[in-house]
Design a protein around this motif. Structure first.
Motif, short mmCIF file in Angstrom:
data_model
loop_
_atom_site.label_atom_id
_atom_site.label_comp_id
_atom_site.label_asym_id
_atom_site.label_seq_id
_atom_site.Cartn_x
_atom_site.Cartn_y
_atom_site.Cartn_z
N GLU A 215 -4.72 -114.96 0.08
CA GLU A 215 -5.80 -114.09 -0.37
C GLU A 215 -5.79 -114.01 -1.88
OE1 GLU A 215 -4.93 -111.27 3.52
OE2 GLU A 215 -4.57 -110.48 1.51
N LEU A 216 -6.97 -114.08 -2.48
CA LEU A 216 -7.11 -113.97 -3.93
C LEU A 216 -7.79 -112.66 -4.27
CD1 LEU A 216 -8.29 -117.59 -4.86
CD2 LEU A 216 -5.97 -116.72 -4.57
N TYR A 217 -7.24 -111.96 -5.26
CA TYR A 217 -7.76 -110.66 -5.67
C TYR A 217 -8.23 -110.72 -7.12
CZ TYR A 217 -5.70 -108.70 -1.45
OH TYR A 217 -5.38 -108.41 -0.14
N ASP A 218 -9.37 -110.08 -7.39
CA ASP A 218 -9.87 -110.05 -8.76
C ASP A 218 -9.46 -108.79 -9.50
OD1 ASP A 218 -11.46 -108.40 -7.26
OD2 ASP A 218 -13.36 -109.25 -7.93
N GLU A 219 -8.71 -107.93 -8.83
CA GLU A 219 -8.15 -106.75 -9.48
C GLU A 219 -6.72 -106.55 -8.98
OE1 GLU A 219 -9.70 -103.23 -6.51
OE2 GLU A 219 -10.94 -103.76 -8.22
N VAL A 220 -5.90 -105.95 -9.82
CA VAL A 220 -4.49 -105.74 -9.49
C VAL A 220 -4.30 -104.27 -9.16
CG1 VAL A 220 -2.13 -105.84 -10.33
CG2 VAL A 220 -3.76 -107.60 -11.00
N ASN A 221 -3.72 -104.00 -8.01
CA ASN A 221 -3.46 -102.63 -7.59
C ASN A 221 -2.02 -102.56 -7.08
OD1 ASN A 221 -3.48 -100.04 -6.69
ND2 ASN A 221 -5.27 -100.26 -5.36
N THR A 222 -1.09 -102.34 -7.98
CA THR A 222 0.32 -102.26 -7.59
C THR A 222 0.81 -100.82 -7.54
OG1 THR A 222 1.00 -102.58 -9.89
CG2 THR A 222 0.90 -104.55 -8.47
N GLY A 223 -0.10 -99.87 -7.61
CA GLY A 223 0.28 -98.46 -7.59
C GLY A 223 0.91 -98.05 -6.27
N ASN A 224 0.32 -98.46 -5.16
CA ASN A 224 0.83 -98.11 -3.83
C ASN A 224 0.91 -99.37 -2.98
OD1 ASN A 224 1.06 -95.30 -4.22
ND2 ASN A 224 -1.15 -95.08 -3.91
N PRO A 225 1.81 -100.29 -3.28
CA PRO A 225 1.88 -101.49 -2.44
C PRO A 225 2.39 -101.13 -1.05
CG PRO A 225 3.69 -101.46 -3.98
CD PRO A 225 2.82 -100.30 -4.32
N ILE A 226 1.95 -101.88 -0.08
CA ILE A 226 2.34 -101.66 1.30
C ILE A 226 3.56 -102.53 1.61
CG2 ILE A 226 1.58 -101.87 3.70
CD1 ILE A 226 -1.30 -101.73 2.61
N GLN B 2 -1.00 -105.85 -1.21
CA GLN B 2 -1.86 -105.02 -2.05
C GLN B 2 -2.15 -103.70 -1.35
OE1 GLN B 2 -3.05 -105.27 -5.11
NE2 GLN B 2 -3.52 -107.38 -5.60
N ALA B 3 -2.51 -102.68 -2.11
CA ALA B 3 -2.82 -101.37 -1.54
C ALA B 3 -3.95 -101.47 -0.53
CB ALA B 3 -3.20 -100.41 -2.67
N LEU B 4 -4.04 -100.45 0.33
CA LEU B 4 -4.99 -100.48 1.44
C LEU B 4 -6.43 -100.66 0.99
CD1 LEU B 4 -5.36 -100.16 4.49
CD2 LEU B 4 -5.56 -97.72 4.14
N LYS C 23 -2.24 -101.90 10.19
CA LYS C 23 -1.23 -102.15 11.21
C LYS C 23 0.17 -101.95 10.62
CE LYS C 23 0.64 -106.20 12.83
NZ LYS C 23 0.61 -107.58 13.19
N TYR C 24 0.41 -102.46 9.42
CA TYR C 24 1.74 -102.32 8.82
C TYR C 24 2.01 -100.89 8.37
CZ TYR C 24 2.54 -107.26 9.18
OH TYR C 24 2.75 -108.52 9.69
N ILE C 25 0.98 -100.17 7.97
CA ILE C 25 1.17 -98.76 7.62
C ILE C 25 1.57 -97.97 8.87
CG2 ILE C 25 -0.04 -96.67 6.89
CD1 ILE C 25 -1.60 -98.43 4.93
#
Length: 158
Positions: free
Chosen positions: A91-102, A43-45, A142-144
């Motif tokens: 990890e569970l997310y309650d919102e989806v953010n696929t605009g800038n995946p890492i 997921q995005a940062l 770290k991955y960025i």
């Protein structure tokens, strides 16, 4: 009993225990059809999960996905081999953010499909979850940083 017979009994008993236990390696993903999968992505940062598996190493991919399927707030799950102390992460997310995946090797984003999944999840034991926190952002940073470094062994990329 000979040493060979004792060794054979020990090997067979260890193999029997290993076969009966759900594991991470070699078992095909049972619930992956219920999700849209983005491989090698996180997921995005700015995204912070609302729940994290307490003991990620003992969590299988199917257990993580079952937790997401059975939680109405969950829109996406990230299952990853992240290294360090948290060898596996759910990890569970309650919102989806696929605009800038890492780009994160060995991490997958699973988005719930619109259609209801008809596969039963009762055979998968539930996992203990804790509230998400900011420590996930440190892992993502770290991955960025690694992605921005010059890699002389990867031709055609930076």
């Amino acid at each position: 009993m000979t040493r060979f017979a004792v060794a054979a009994i020990v090997i067979l008993s260890v193999a029997g225990v290993a076969l009966g236990r759900q594991n991470h390696f070699g078992n095909p993903c049972y619930l992956c059809d219920c999700f849209v999968e983005y491989t090698d992505r996180d997921q995005a940062l700015a995204s912070v999960p609302y729940k994290i598996a307490l003991n990620g190493y003992d969590t299988t991919e199917d257990q993580c996905l079952a937790m997401c399927l059975n939680d109405q707030d969950c829109k996406a799950a990230v299952y990853a081999y992240v290294g360090g102390r948290n060898v596996f992460s759910c990890e569970l997310y309650d919102e989806v953010n696929t605009g800038n995946p890492i780009y994160t090797p060995y991490a997958n984003i699973y988005l719930k499909r619109v259609a209801t999944c008809r596969k039963p999840t009762s055979h998968l034991k539930p996992i203990e979850m804790v509230a998400g926190d900011e420590s996930v952002i440190q892992r993502k940073q770290k991955y960025i940083r690694l992605e921005q470094k010059l890699n002389p062994f990867h031709h055609g990329r930076k």
